[in-house]
Design an enzyme around this catalytic site. Sequence first.
Site, PDB file in Angstrom:
ATOM      1  N   ARG A  79      40.873  34.962  43.612  1.00 30.02           N
ATOM      2  CA  ARG A  79      41.772  35.522  42.589  1.00 30.02           C
ATOM      3  C   ARG A  79      43.070  34.724  42.610  1.00 30.02           C
ATOM      4  O   ARG A  79      43.928  34.931  43.459  1.00 30.02           O
ATOM      5  CB  ARG A  79      42.038  37.013  42.849  1.00 30.02           C
ATOM      6  CG  ARG A  79      40.808  37.866  42.636  1.00 30.02           C
ATOM      7  CD  ARG A  79      41.133  39.353  42.597  1.00 30.02           C
ATOM      8  NE  ARG A  79      39.920  40.133  42.391  1.00 30.02           N
ATOM      9  CZ  ARG A  79      39.218  40.700  43.367  1.00 30.02           C
ATOM     10  NH1 ARG A  79      39.616  40.568  44.608  1.00 30.02           N
ATOM     11  NH2 ARG A  79      38.125  41.389  43.102  1.00 30.02           N
TER      12      ARG A  79
ATOM     13  N   ASP B 104      47.141  39.302  47.439  1.00 27.41           N
ATOM     14  CA  ASP B 104      47.676  39.613  46.118  1.00 27.41           C
ATOM     15  C   ASP B 104      48.317  40.999  46.142  1.00 27.41           C
ATOM     16  O   ASP B 104      48.461  41.619  47.190  1.00 27.41           O
ATOM     17  CB  ASP B 104      46.578  39.524  45.052  1.00 27.41           C
ATOM     18  CG  ASP B 104      45.383  40.414  45.383  1.00 27.41           C
ATOM     19  OD1 ASP B 104      45.482  41.232  46.318  1.00 27.41           O
ATOM     20  OD2 ASP B 104      44.347  40.288  44.701  1.00 27.41           O
TER      21      ASP B 104
ATOM     22  N   TYR C 116      40.194  31.859  48.468  1.00 30.08           N
ATOM     23  CA  TYR C 116      40.371  33.135  47.764  1.00 30.08           C
ATOM     24  C   TYR C 116      40.153  32.964  46.273  1.00 30.08           C
ATOM     25  O   TYR C 116      40.656  32.027  45.654  1.00 30.08           O
ATOM     26  CB  TYR C 116      41.769  33.673  48.038  1.00 30.08           C
ATOM     27  CG  TYR C 116      41.985  35.084  47.572  1.00 30.08           C
ATOM     28  CD1 TYR C 116      41.107  36.097  47.946  1.00 30.08           C
ATOM     29  CD2 TYR C 116      43.065  35.408  46.773  1.00 30.08           C
ATOM     30  CE1 TYR C 116      41.303  37.401  47.527  1.00 30.08           C
ATOM     31  CE2 TYR C 116      43.279  36.715  46.348  1.00 30.08           C
ATOM     32  CZ  TYR C 116      42.396  37.708  46.736  1.00 30.08           C
ATOM     33  OH  TYR C 116      42.598  38.996  46.314  1.00 30.08           O
TER      34      TYR C 116
ATOM     35  N   HIS D 126      48.405  31.063  44.037  1.00 26.74           N
ATOM     36  CA  HIS D 126      47.983  30.455  45.278  1.00 26.74           C
ATOM     37  C   HIS D 126      47.247  29.167  44.934  1.00 26.74           C
ATOM     38  O   HIS D 126      47.315  28.681  43.819  1.00 26.74           O
ATOM     39  CB  HIS D 126      47.087  31.411  46.059  1.00 26.74           C
ATOM     40  CG  HIS D 126      47.677  32.784  46.222  1.00 26.74           C
ATOM     41  ND1 HIS D 126      48.924  32.969  46.756  1.00 26.74           N
ATOM     42  CD2 HIS D 126      47.209  34.017  45.900  1.00 26.74           C
ATOM     43  CE1 HIS D 126      49.196  34.274  46.773  1.00 26.74           C
ATOM     44  NE2 HIS D 126      48.176  34.923  46.248  1.00 26.74           N
TER      45      HIS D 126
ATOM     46  N   GLU E 114      39.490  44.138  54.454  1.00 27.09           N
ATOM     47  CA  GLU E 114      39.027  45.042  53.402  1.00 27.09           C
ATOM     48  C   GLU E 114      37.531  45.319  53.430  1.00 27.09           C
ATOM     49  O   GLU E 114      37.100  46.422  53.114  1.00 27.09           O
ATOM     50  CB  GLU E 114      39.419  44.478  52.022  1.00 27.09           C
ATOM     51  CG  GLU E 114      40.904  44.540  51.781  1.00 27.09           C
ATOM     52  CD  GLU E 114      41.335  43.769  50.552  1.00 27.09           C
ATOM     53  OE1 GLU E 114      42.011  44.351  49.701  1.00 27.09           O
ATOM     54  OE2 GLU E 114      41.002  42.582  50.460  1.00 27.09           O
TER      55      GLU E 114
ATOM     56  N   ASP F  68      43.798  41.204  51.412  1.00 28.47           N
ATOM     57  CA  ASP F  68      44.031  40.053  50.542  1.00 28.47           C
ATOM     58  C   ASP F  68      45.513  39.891  50.225  1.00 28.47           C
ATOM     59  O   ASP F  68      46.297  40.853  50.270  1.00 28.47           O
ATOM     60  CB  ASP F  68      43.233  40.198  49.244  1.00 28.47           C
ATOM     61  CG  ASP F  68      41.737  40.094  49.476  1.00 28.47           C
ATOM     62  OD1 ASP F  68      41.334  39.552  50.522  1.00 28.47           O
ATOM     63  OD2 ASP F  68      40.966  40.574  48.623  1.00 28.47           O
TER      64      ASP F  68
ATOM     65  N   GLU G 189      47.244  43.929  45.106  1.00 28.89           N
ATOM     66  CA  GLU G 189      46.366  44.983  45.579  1.00 28.89           C
ATOM     67  C   GLU G 189      46.244  44.947  47.096  1.00 28.89           C
ATOM     68  O   GLU G 189      46.280  45.985  47.764  1.00 28.89           O
ATOM     69  CB  GLU G 189      44.984  44.858  44.929  1.00 28.89           C
ATOM     70  CG  GLU G 189      44.966  45.091  43.429  1.00 28.89           C
ATOM     71  CD  GLU G 189      45.362  46.502  43.033  1.00 28.89           C
ATOM     72  OE1 GLU G 189      44.951  47.461  43.712  1.00 28.89           O
ATOM     73  OE2 GLU G 189      46.105  46.646  42.046  1.00 28.89           O
TER      74      GLU G 189
END
Length: 685
Positions: A323, A96, A321, A368, A8, A94, A98
């Site tokens: 989030r 998740d 990570y 996670h 990203e 990532d 998104e």
Amino acid sequence: MATLVIVESPAKARKIAGYLGGGYVVRASLGHVRDLPSTKADIPERYRTESWANLGVNPETFSPIYVVPASKRATVKELQGLAAKADRILFASDMDREGEAISYHLSRLLKVEEPVRMVFTEITKDALQRALQTTRPLDLRLVAAQEARRVIDRLVGYQISPLLWRSVGGKLSAGRVQSAALMLLAQREMARMRFRPATFWAIRADVLTRPKFTATVTHVRSSEHPDGLPIAKASDYTQDGVLKPDVRVLEMTDQQAHALTTYLDGKDATVASVEVSETRSRPAPPFITSTLQQAGGRLKLSAKQVMDLAQKLYEGGYITYMRTDSPALSDEALTEARREATRLFGPAAVPAQPRQYATRNKNAQEAHEAIRPAGTTWRPPETVGLSGDELAVYALIYQRTVASQMHDAVFDKTVVTLTCGAATLAAQGRVLKAPGYLQLLQDEEEAQDEQTLPTLQQGQRVPLKARPPEGKKTSPPTRYSEATLVQAMEKAGIGRPSTYAQTLSTLQTREYVRGVGRHLGVTAVGLLVTTYLARQVPEVLEKDFTATMEAGLDDVAAGETTRVAYLTRFWTEGLAPTIREASREAPNLPLPHLEGTRLRATAGGPHLVRGGQSVLLPLEILPAELSEADADAIVQGVWTPKTSRAKQTGPGDETGTAPKAARKRKAVGATSPRKRAAKPSKTAE
């Protein structure tokens, strides 16, 4: 060319490229490469005649229109060229929702029929090698959940925002998460305006032992109350300044307070009881997204600043990570945390078995591992080569993770009860017996001032020296800070970790709220927006409704319901009919702390209505801060900003207003109707 890896961000790409070496080309997509159209010009020609085209979504079928934004066309073209030459493509955004959606849209643009996902929670050489060995197909359930979230947010924002333009005025926006968060803030602001203080007394005396300590009068006996009646304290009163129902206490007068103080001074008290007990304090779990944002307040960082710093630390390979809803640690992380605690404080620093933590959030999504230092060998803060706020955030994460595996802190707590004539006094103290995790991480709740009590025996006589009586007033409800608002949103199920920082930023950008020291005060526009929505579209403000919507997205992600079924339930059968029936009537809001005074929405901005007059409310004034004198001066046209108000307040001060520069801006809502945008602005959740 062998393998193309798409991530990203450029920083992430550079770091990963350094670990993968030859045979791999790593490029960044710069986030999302396709989205719903944001302007009329972005809408493809074949859709422009559709009545729903400006929404970017067909509200009957929920089919979205996806376009490549102009800012991403060069990036997409470059990736398409690289993909055409690659033997293999790995989508490494990532892990998740998104990130899964970004990979999905990339795969469509690059014409990859069976996209392969490379996922990891930390950027280290070992983690990347494991990720290369454990690739997986695209998870279309996560993609569906993200698309459902994006569609409902577009429909909510683009259908409700025009209602606000016509009723409240100005270029305003609404969203399912930001509106529910604003409601929490507005409810607290209104509670502050309704608040009426109550007066009570605190009677204290120093007990002249070695060491001396302070005791507080808790009860007073009388012929009517031979067992003693408690002295009124703050918690006995409602926010209206009256005693709570069924509370029986002694409300002391000024005369009684001084008389009791005079009586106690110089007298001896008798030790009625001494209770000694052991208390324990457990270390907090490792950080999840919300608790990291809350802890950022200790560093005087906003939620957005904390997340931006955490993003850099993750992309730099320093932490996992950032989030996540889960406080759990992997087995290798548990081992390393215990190893670090042992290195710092010796083998006795950790219990026999590792501590494992589970989430308390029933709506946790894609849980996670907790946020922790990256790798299998952790680097102490002083060795990582970071500085400034990056170092401070890394140290916070390192210490919290290691401390989570250490022993409890153990205290000896002593509670002493004294009697002196008709008065009963009490004192308590606490002595740290075993520091446990406090050797590494000073818990704010454990850092309170503690007095040390001497060894006392029942029946022992001790001399008193009375302190002057303290007349106190109950305090109004405290405004939310960013940290406490995130905590309240998490508890209510409003939003998700990835949305908290953006929601807070949006509320302030829209000038619905304003920073007052470390707290968030609600502006006149924010109060009027909430008033309108509460009357016309109450669902978007209800915590339970918003939390249920979040749970529905979780069901889509888990494959327990479909995207269309979810959207039908919450849009077609839920919000859409309410929005269609909503009135465009301008909201009025009585201000409970000012009799006969209210706020009224107008095309020119919020007006203060008082004594039959209606005048524009100065932008820098928060309604809750208005005094009777200020309100009179405003309607009479003689109000001028006070010097003290023109300055930013210091931390913890809730009496100030916006800086001088803010007063020069045009009042929110002053936009001419003819100049308003033709569509709602894009809004985050």
